[in-house]
Design a protein around this motif. Structure first.
Motif, PDB file in Angstrom:
ATOM      1  N   ARG A 123       0.810  -1.213   0.000  1.00 23.88           N
ATOM      2  CA  ARG A 123       0.000   0.000   0.000  1.00 23.88           C
ATOM      3  C   ARG A 123       0.845   1.266   0.000  1.00 23.88           C
ATOM      4  NH1 ARG A 123      -3.628  -1.457   5.077  1.00 23.88           N
ATOM      5  NH2 ARG A 123      -1.530  -2.008   5.798  1.00 23.88           N
ATOM      6  N   PHE A 127       0.239   5.703  -1.675  1.00 23.11           N
ATOM      7  CA  PHE A 127       0.407   6.996  -1.023  1.00 23.11           C
ATOM      8  C   PHE A 127       1.629   7.745  -1.517  1.00 23.11           C
ATOM      9  CE2 PHE A 127      -2.882   5.419   1.340  1.00 23.11           C
ATOM     10  CZ  PHE A 127      -2.561   4.256   1.990  1.00 23.11           C
ATOM     11  N   ASN A 225      -8.658  -7.474  -1.936  1.00 26.42           N
ATOM     12  CA  ASN A 225      -9.398  -6.447  -1.198  1.00 26.42           C
ATOM     13  C   ASN A 225      -9.053  -5.111  -1.820  1.00 26.42           C
ATOM     14  OD1 ASN A 225      -9.487  -4.191   0.956  1.00 26.42           O
ATOM     15  ND2 ASN A 225     -10.775  -5.785   1.824  1.00 26.42           N
ATOM     16  N   ARG A 226     -10.042  -4.298  -2.021  1.00 27.49           N
ATOM     17  CA  ARG A 226      -9.863  -3.047  -2.756  1.00 27.49           C
ATOM     18  C   ARG A 226      -8.820  -2.130  -2.116  1.00 27.49           C
ATOM     19  NH1 ARG A 226     -12.558   0.016  -6.526  1.00 27.49           N
ATOM     20  NH2 ARG A 226     -12.080   2.226  -6.247  1.00 27.49           N
ATOM     21  N   SER A 227      -8.801  -2.095  -0.813  1.00 29.95           N
ATOM     22  CA  SER A 227      -7.893  -1.161  -0.145  1.00 29.95           C
ATOM     23  C   SER A 227      -6.428  -1.566  -0.317  1.00 29.95           C
ATOM     24  CB  SER A 227      -8.214  -1.066   1.347  1.00 29.95           C
ATOM     25  OG  SER A 227      -7.842  -2.249   2.014  1.00 29.95           O
TER      26      SER A 227
ATOM     27  N   LEU B 194       1.021   3.358   8.221  1.00 31.94           N
ATOM     28  CA  LEU B 194       0.355   3.858   7.009  1.00 31.94           C
ATOM     29  C   LEU B 194      -1.138   3.996   7.257  1.00 31.94           C
ATOM     30  CD1 LEU B 194       1.932   1.888   3.996  1.00 31.94           C
ATOM     31  CD2 LEU B 194       2.244   4.285   4.586  1.00 31.94           C
ATOM     32  N   GLU B 195      -1.685   3.027   7.963  1.00 34.67           N
ATOM     33  CA  GLU B 195      -3.123   3.053   8.244  1.00 34.67           C
ATOM     34  C   GLU B 195      -3.479   4.246   9.130  1.00 34.67           C
ATOM     35  OE1 GLU B 195      -3.232  -0.755   9.965  1.00 34.67           O
ATOM     36  OE2 GLU B 195      -3.220  -1.822   8.042  1.00 34.67           O
ATOM     37  N   PHE B 198      -2.936   7.442   6.865  1.00 31.82           N
ATOM     38  CA  PHE B 198      -3.753   7.581   5.665  1.00 31.82           C
ATOM     39  C   PHE B 198      -5.129   6.929   5.789  1.00 31.82           C
ATOM     40  CE2 PHE B 198      -0.637   9.668   3.256  1.00 31.82           C
ATOM     41  CZ  PHE B 198       0.594   9.110   3.516  1.00 31.82           C
ATOM     42  N   PHE B 201      -7.793   8.235   3.682  1.00 32.20           N
ATOM     43  CA  PHE B 201      -7.679   7.897   2.258  1.00 32.20           C
ATOM     44  C   PHE B 201      -8.494   6.648   1.971  1.00 32.20           C
ATOM     45  CE2 PHE B 201      -5.649   7.473  -1.842  1.00 32.20           C
ATOM     46  CZ  PHE B 201      -5.577   6.110  -2.053  1.00 32.20           C
ATOM     47  N   PHE B 202      -8.362   5.667   2.839  1.00 31.63           N
ATOM     48  CA  PHE B 202      -9.124   4.435   2.659  1.00 31.63           C
ATOM     49  C   PHE B 202     -10.623   4.720   2.720  1.00 31.63           C
ATOM     50  CE2 PHE B 202      -5.777   1.556   2.358  1.00 31.63           C
ATOM     51  CZ  PHE B 202      -4.835   1.748   3.345  1.00 31.63           C
ATOM     52  N   ARG B 204     -12.150   7.132   1.705  1.00 30.85           N
ATOM     53  CA  ARG B 204     -12.696   7.754   0.484  1.00 30.85           C
ATOM     54  C   ARG B 204     -12.712   6.787  -0.694  1.00 30.85           C
ATOM     55  NH1 ARG B 204      -9.457  12.038   2.274  1.00 30.85           N
ATOM     56  NH2 ARG B 204      -7.869  11.592   0.735  1.00 30.85           N
ATOM     57  N   LEU B 205     -12.041   5.646  -0.592  1.00 32.49           N
ATOM     58  CA  LEU B 205     -12.022   4.703  -1.704  1.00 32.49           C
ATOM     59  C   LEU B 205     -13.410   4.119  -1.895  1.00 32.49           C
ATOM     60  CD1 LEU B 205      -8.768   2.575  -1.287  1.00 32.49           C
ATOM     61  CD2 LEU B 205      -9.279   4.195  -3.100  1.00 32.49           C
ATOM     62  N   LYS B 206     -13.852   4.097  -3.127  1.00 33.95           N
ATOM     63  CA  LYS B 206     -15.195   3.586  -3.400  1.00 33.95           C
ATOM     64  C   LYS B 206     -15.261   2.115  -3.025  1.00 33.95           C
ATOM     65  CE  LYS B 206     -18.508   3.371  -7.166  1.00 33.95           C
ATOM     66  NZ  LYS B 206     -18.687   3.422  -8.613  1.00 33.95           N
ATOM     67  N   CYS B 208     -14.989   0.897  -0.011  1.00 30.63           N
ATOM     68  CA  CYS B 208     -14.274   0.541   1.209  1.00 30.63           C
ATOM     69  C   CYS B 208     -15.013   1.058   2.419  1.00 30.63           C
ATOM     70  CB  CYS B 208     -12.872   1.157   1.218  1.00 30.63           C
ATOM     71  SG  CYS B 208     -11.747   0.297   0.130  1.00 30.63           S
ATOM     72  N   ASP B 213     -11.934  -1.532   6.328  1.00 34.54           N
ATOM     73  CA  ASP B 213     -10.984  -1.816   5.262  1.00 34.54           C
ATOM     74  C   ASP B 213      -9.698  -1.046   5.456  1.00 34.54           C
ATOM     75  OD1 ASP B 213     -13.707  -2.104   2.966  1.00 34.54           O
ATOM     76  OD2 ASP B 213     -12.578  -3.648   3.989  1.00 34.54           O
ATOM     77  N   CYS B 214      -9.395  -0.732   6.670  1.00 34.74           N
ATOM     78  CA  CYS B 214      -8.179   0.010   6.946  1.00 34.74           C
ATOM     79  C   CYS B 214      -7.116  -0.910   7.530  1.00 34.74           C
ATOM     80  CB  CYS B 214      -8.499   1.152   7.900  1.00 34.74           C
ATOM     81  SG  CYS B 214      -7.114   2.225   8.230  1.00 34.74           S
ATOM     82  N   ALA B 216      -5.022  -3.967   8.061  1.00 44.77           N
ATOM     83  CA  ALA B 216      -4.712  -5.141   7.249  1.00 44.77           C
ATOM     84  C   ALA B 216      -5.083  -6.429   7.962  1.00 44.77           C
ATOM     85  CB  ALA B 216      -3.230  -5.144   6.889  1.00 44.77           C
ATOM     86  N   LEU B 219      -8.901  -7.212   7.365  1.00 44.41           N
ATOM     87  CA  LEU B 219      -9.487  -7.078   6.039  1.00 44.41           C
ATOM     88  C   LEU B 219     -10.312  -8.303   5.671  1.00 44.41           C
ATOM     89  CD1 LEU B 219      -6.635  -5.501   3.893  1.00 44.41           C
ATOM     90  CD2 LEU B 219      -8.734  -4.417   4.662  1.00 44.41           C
TER      91      LEU B 219
END
Lengths: 266, 330
Positions: A123, A127, A225-227, B194-195, B198, B201-202, B204-206, B208, B213-214, B216, B219
């Motif tokens: 990931r 970023f 998984n999309r993320s 990172l989670e 950001f 950011f996750f 806003r992902l369509k 998610c 979904d943040c 890991a 998930l």
């Protein structure tokens, strides 16, 4: 151009079908599971193939419990008796390193990729545009290149470290040990839970490992998984992603060996 | 058996000790560090909210703890400090000494070698991510000066027993409550940092779910199976998720305290720097209560496991069956 040794990793005898004349070194073994430590019979066959095809041999060993330490002892005894000057052992467990140094005095040890701490999260690339360049640089480096660790590893008989082809690229500076680069599969995470074994029991997920039937050798999963931004792959305990794009400046970072993974490692 | 509990705010220290913690661990993430390293280099595995905010806070925590006879350990348990992060690490060590910290919890081999070389005088504890699954690993770290090992989560009881027996000069801890994980700490490179940075950011992902979904570890995956047809028949395809049995939040091993007590385990660690103080206090009281029951006559032999499971249900309102740290078989 600096010479780049071509090696290939196989986890089982069945993987020999992938070995061609392109390669000068054969990596055999597993990194993730002590249940897959090879028997002496299997080793004998692999050594015979390596000799026949004029391949140098590297034995790959996993992280282990005390059970695995005992299983490795006859393997190391056999390797010590039947090695040549180019035979190596990859260690992914500091206990195994201690045992090899103290009890076997095996030369040609290699620090496996489980012990070279790169930033492997795929990931990171999602970023990239939000992160300052120097921060991204941080993500491309490995702690195995810290000088004090390099000195220690050299004294411990380790002459080489192993790296993954991480998505953000590899960066190495300073006085460096030689390094190998695995590609295209990059390890993201490893557990003691075996995905494929855990799903088999009565079609319900189980946290415990039922008697292992080495299903990992015959099957694999793709996880999406999309993320994550990229598919992950798993055959047993490890989850990996794929990055087949190689940087052009590998030789300038003392990376002189490429290890090709023809299948998802298990 | 000692209870080792986390602190991430000065105001918590007294409450944690009064709840029954015998030892405290914490991290420090000063604001200056956050800015200096552009938010991407953390001194330990927790985000800023899971850490004390300043060295002044650390000094105060140590003062409160020492006044009550409680040692304090500083976590420097990042798994892979590169050379450019060493100035930050050196500063943490220097401040730890100045504040009177009793030990450092480390994981990184380069850092361990550095601490040994610098002769800091601080005790060294190897954290969970140092991955000591076998006795040779324990001795490896002992050779380099470690006096205590926090064992990985995924160990069987007989494996823990063997390590305690074969390495009598090392003290061992296990994580007993919270922060379960399906992966091995030291071999997991999913970045919670990172989670933390950001997470939005996750969100806003369509497609998610913002929180779901943040992380890991939690998930839900669409699984596709490849391979032998005989295995395929026995595997349920298109499985979406790892079930709740691998929940991070509720993992518990308290019912095994009687077995740990018999083995001679030194301490049990409650995970959760960053968790609420109410939760931490509840957790400590639960473990303390269970240890008190253990120390009463006859309890070690009969019914301890069941009484703890019952208490878990009463205190936390959930069944512990699916979140056991020590299920049979590995």
């Amino acid at each position: 151009m600096t010479f780049m040794e071509q090696a290939i990793l196989i986890n089982s005898i069945a993987g020999l079908k992938h070995v061609s004349n392109k390669y000068s070194r054969l990596y055999f073994g597993c990194e993730f599971c002590e249940r897959l430590i090879p028997s002496i019979d299997i080793l004998r066959r692999i050594l015979a193939v390596a000799l026949d095809r004029k391949l140098k041999l590297t034995l790959v060993t996993p992280f282990v419990t005390n059970f695995g330490l005992e299983a490795l002892k006859p393997v190391f005894e056999y390797m010590l008796k039947n090695r040549d000057a180019d035979t190596e052992i990859v260690v992914n467990d500091l206990g195994v390193l201690r045992m090899l140094r103290n009890d076997f005095s095996f030369p040609n040890l290699v620090l496996g990729r489980l012990l070279t701490k790169q930033k492997r999260d795929p990931r990171v690339m999602r970023f990239k545009k939000y992160v300052p360049l120097k921060a991204l640089q941080c993500f491309a480096e490995s702690s195995c290149d810290v000088p004090i660790l390099g000195e220690f590893l050299t004294e411990a008989g380790i002459g080489r470290v192993e790296l993954d082809n991480i998505a953000q690229g590899v960066s190495r500076e300073g006085r460096l040990l030689k390094a190998s680069l695995y590609f295209p599969f990059v390890i993201v995470t490893v557990g003691r839970l075996c995905l494929i074994s855990s799903w088999r029991k009565e079609k319900r997920f189980s946290r415990v490992i039922w008697p292992c039937q080495k299903e990992c050798a015959q099957a694999s999963f793709k996880l999406r998984n999309r993320s994550m931004g990229i598919d992950l792959f798993s055959r047993g305990r490890a989850q990996l992603f794929k990055n087949g794009v190689l940087q052009k400046n590998l030789d300038k970072m003392n990376i002189d060996r490429l290890i090709y993974e023809p299948e998802i490692p298990f | 058996m000692k209870i080792i509990a986390p602190v991430n705010d000065v105001r918590e220290a007294r409450m944690i000790i009064e709840a029954g913690a015998d030892e405290i661990y914490c991290g420090v993430f000063p604001k200056a560090s956050v800015r200096q390293y552009d938010y991407v280099a953390f001194p330990n595995t927790r985000s800023p909210k899971g850490n004390l905010k300043s060295y002044a806070d650390l000094r105060e925590v140590v003062s409160i703890a020492h006044h009550n006879g409680v040692p304090v350990f500083l976590t420097l348990n990042g798994n892979g400090y590169t050379q450019r992060l060493y100035p930050m690490v050196f500063e943490q060590i220097r401040q730890a000494k100045k504040c009177g910290v009793d030990a450092l919890i480390v994981v990184d081999l380069g850092l361990l070698l550095t601490i040994k070389k610098e002769r800091t005088g601080l005790d060294i504890h190897m954290g969970t991510a140092s991955v000591s699954f076998n006795s040779q690993s324990v001795k490896f770290y002992e050779d380099l000066g470690a006096s205590r090992i926090v064992l990985p989560r995924d160990m069987r009881l007989d494996e823990i027993k063997a390590l305690i027996k074969e390495c009598p000069s090392v003290r061992f801890e296990v994580i007993i409550l919270r922060s379960g994980c399906r992966y091995i700490d030291g071999f997991c490179w999913f970045s919670h940092h990172l989670e933390d940075i950001f997470g939005s950011f996750f969100a806003r992902l369509k497609g998610c779910a913002p929180r779901k979904d943040c992380f890991a570890c939690e998930l839900e995956y669409k699984l596709s199976f490849f391979g032998d047809k005989r295995i395929r028949r026995s595997v349920k395809e298109n499985i979406v998720s790892f079930p709740e049995s691998l929940s991070r939040a509720n993992a518990c091993g308290v019912c095994k305290l009687s077995k740990f007590h018999k083995m001679g385990l030194y301490g049990v660690k409650i995970a959760g720097r960053g968790h609420s103080i109410d939760q931490k206090v509840n957790d400590i009281r639960f473990v303390k209560m269970s240890l008190s029951v253990l120390e009463a006559k006859d309890s070690r032999r009969v019914g301890f496991d069941d009484s703890v499971k019952k208490a878990h249900r009463q205190i936390f309102g959930v069944d512990c069956k699916r979140t056991c740290y020590y299920p049979q078989g590995r």
